[in-house]
Design an enzyme around this catalytic site. Structure first.
Site, short mmCIF file in Angstrom:
data_model
loop_
_atom_site.label_atom_id
_atom_site.label_comp_id
_atom_site.label_asym_id
_atom_site.label_seq_id
_atom_site.Cartn_x
_atom_site.Cartn_y
_atom_site.Cartn_z
N LYS A 68 8.68 -14.37 48.59
CA LYS A 68 9.96 -14.39 47.87
C LYS A 68 11.12 -14.53 48.83
O LYS A 68 12.06 -15.30 48.61
CB LYS A 68 10.12 -13.11 47.05
CG LYS A 68 9.31 -13.04 45.78
CD LYS A 68 9.66 -11.75 45.03
CE LYS A 68 8.90 -11.63 43.73
NZ LYS A 68 9.23 -10.38 43.01
N HIS A 89 -22.12 -23.50 32.01
CA HIS A 89 -22.41 -24.86 32.47
C HIS A 89 -21.52 -25.29 33.62
O HIS A 89 -21.44 -26.48 33.93
CB HIS A 89 -22.27 -25.83 31.29
CG HIS A 89 -23.21 -25.52 30.16
ND1 HIS A 89 -24.46 -26.07 30.06
CD2 HIS A 89 -23.09 -24.67 29.10
CE1 HIS A 89 -25.07 -25.60 28.98
NE2 HIS A 89 -24.26 -24.75 28.39
N GLU A 125 -3.24 -7.88 41.85
CA GLU A 125 -1.97 -7.41 42.39
C GLU A 125 -1.95 -5.90 42.58
O GLU A 125 -1.23 -5.38 43.43
CB GLU A 125 -0.83 -7.84 41.45
CG GLU A 125 0.52 -7.93 42.13
CD GLU A 125 1.54 -8.68 41.30
OE1 GLU A 125 1.86 -9.83 41.67
OE2 GLU A 125 2.02 -8.14 40.29
#
Length: 471
Positions: A433, A320, A291
């Site tokens: 938003k 793994h 961000e």
């Protein structure tokens, strides 16, 4: 306490000229480092970077401790309602400094401390399942939003309030603490109007830089984390990362190495702790790095589209699952390991003398093994010309965790200047938003709803549905 930063495998003599950083490049960067440092310290002096001084705010830390004591005496459960920077730091530090079984055992076994839940999503199943574990009478909610308008947090607050009063006439205000801006926003208005206990997020401190404010310190103190030790660790790191000598400043040095590696094609930055307790820290850092540095516009207003992509991994687990890609895939990654010199507990491996495949482990410990696996992975990556660096912590303690958090915050701020972007804003989040507000019918967003509808009309619908039924 010594925190070590080993960058041997970032250099050209370890991984080759194409992927590695040369001594000449570091020398050139050292001059730029002095210029950036001077700008940062000037801004700090003008009060523009208050996060630098949060570990020294003794009066505020004292207030937080006193409020935490009140919460501990009254409530069995503390629930954080927040998202992003309002939650990730708390989760990271809690998982590092409290046992993983904290919420699973009876009150007596955790010393009478409240359980801590961090609800950082609006998935209704997830939210309901957590509330199912709680007694409303014994639950305190910490509602955290700097602006007070974060839609996820607002919805959580309204849902929690309804849940609290659903089966009784209890005063919901006694069960909430609002952590928000000191002067403005809907949560500040609510706190003042309804006389709800509140804490202040210091002005000028953005969400992802709030780990040393009540945003994280209050819930952590409630759950028994030594927040005084945490902030002291941060304070002890300050002189090491607030000077202009590149080669002795681990925050500036790692920012420069990451920046130079990005310029050589390593656009993916992997953080890989070899400690389950520190895995949450890599999740916190992922937001901090992404961000802060992922930006469309440079400081001069030009379009740049820059930013390294952070990825979190866990050693040895992800040896793994991911290391195959890191070792033999594209040359677009660098790995930052976090290791621990001393674990709190250890296990010796017993004898199994009639099984040669197990016999070599006899007499060794689990801590030896996890250390060997990290060093082996780092060496193998370097041999395959894959740059990597390692932070070595003396232990997983409040002091060492606080120090590393502070270092990484300063590193991120410094990296913003290297990439020539503003590391303190997040304009790319605002578009989504606004569309969310429009879709939910918020006043003032009618035009945004029209814009959303027009965008959808321009996109041909391509969707595939398949029948799913029990066999």
């Amino acid at each position: 306490m010594e925190l070590e930063f080993d960058y041997s495998h970032m250099m050209a003599d370890a991984v080759g000229q194409e992927q590695g950083v040369s001594n000449v490049e570091l020398e050139v960067a050292a001059d730029r480092c002095k210029e950036i440092h001077a700008r940062i310290m000037a801004r700090r002096g003008r009060g523009e970077l208050p996060f630098f001084d949060l570990p020294f705010a003794e009066e505020e830390i004292g207030k937080t401790l006193r409020l935490a004591e009140r919460v501990k005496q009254r409530f069995e459960n503390v629930v954080v309602l927040g998202i992003g920077g309002s939650a990730l730091g708390t989760k990271a530090i809690m998982s590092a400094l409290r046992p993983s079984w904290h919420n699973m055992v009876a009150s007596e076994q955790r010393g009478g401390l409240p359980r801590l839940f961090v609800l950082d999503n609006v998935d209704p199943d997830y939210f309901a399942e957590n509330l199912d574990l709680l007694d409303p009478e014994q639950t305190c909610f910490l509602v955290i939003s700097k602006s007070g308008s974060t839609v996820e947090t607002a919805s959580q607050f309204l849902a929690a309030r309804a849940w609290l009063v659903a089966d009784s006439d209890r005063d919901y205000r006694e069960h909430f603490i609002l952590i928000t801006d000191p002067e403005q926003g809907s949560l500040r208005e609510l706190a003042d109007r309804e006389q709800i206990v509140s804490c202040e997020i210091p002005a000028g401190v953005g969400g992802r830089f709030t780990v040393f404010t009540p945003v994280s310190l209050l819930p952590l103190a409630c759950a028994g984390v030594d927040i005084v030790g945490l902030v002291k660790g941060a304070a002890s790191m300050m002189p090491h990362v607030c000077h202009d000598d590149l080669l002795t400043n681990p925050a500036y040095l790692n920012a420069v190495l990451q920046y130079l590696a990005y310029g050589k094609g390593a656009s993916i930055s992997v953080m890989m702790p070899y400690s389950n307790r520190l895995f949450g820290l890599s999740d916190w850092f992922r937001q901090l790095w992404a961000e802060s540095l992922g930006k469309k516009y440079a400081l001069d207003g030009s379009v740049c589209h820059v930013g390294p992509t952070p990825v979190n991994a866990l050693g040895t687990t992800d040896q793994h699952s991911q290391v195959q890609l890191y070792m033999e895939g594209p040359f677009d990654k660098l790995v930052t390991f976090i290791t621990v010199r001393r674990f709190e507990r250890d296990f010796s491996m017993g004898a199994y003398s009639d099984m040669p495949a197990l016999q070599y482990l006899e007499g060794h410990t689990m801590s030896e093994l996890i250390s060997a696996e990290q060093r082996a992975t780092a060496a193998a990556l370097a041999r395959n010309r894959r740059p990597n660096a390692t932070f070595v912590l003396p232990d997983v303690s409040p002091t060492s965790v606080g120090a590393l958090l502070y270092l990484l915050q300063v590193q991120t701020l410094f990296a913003g200047d290297l990439f020539e972007v503003n590391p303190l804003d997040q304009p790319g989040v605002e578009e989504g938003k606004s569309f969310t507000y429009a879709l939910m019918g918020r006043d003032g967003y009618a035009e945004k709803k029209k814009e959303f509808d027009q965008l959808q009309e321009k996109v041909p619908c391509r969707s595939l549905s398949v029948a799913v039924s029990p066999s």
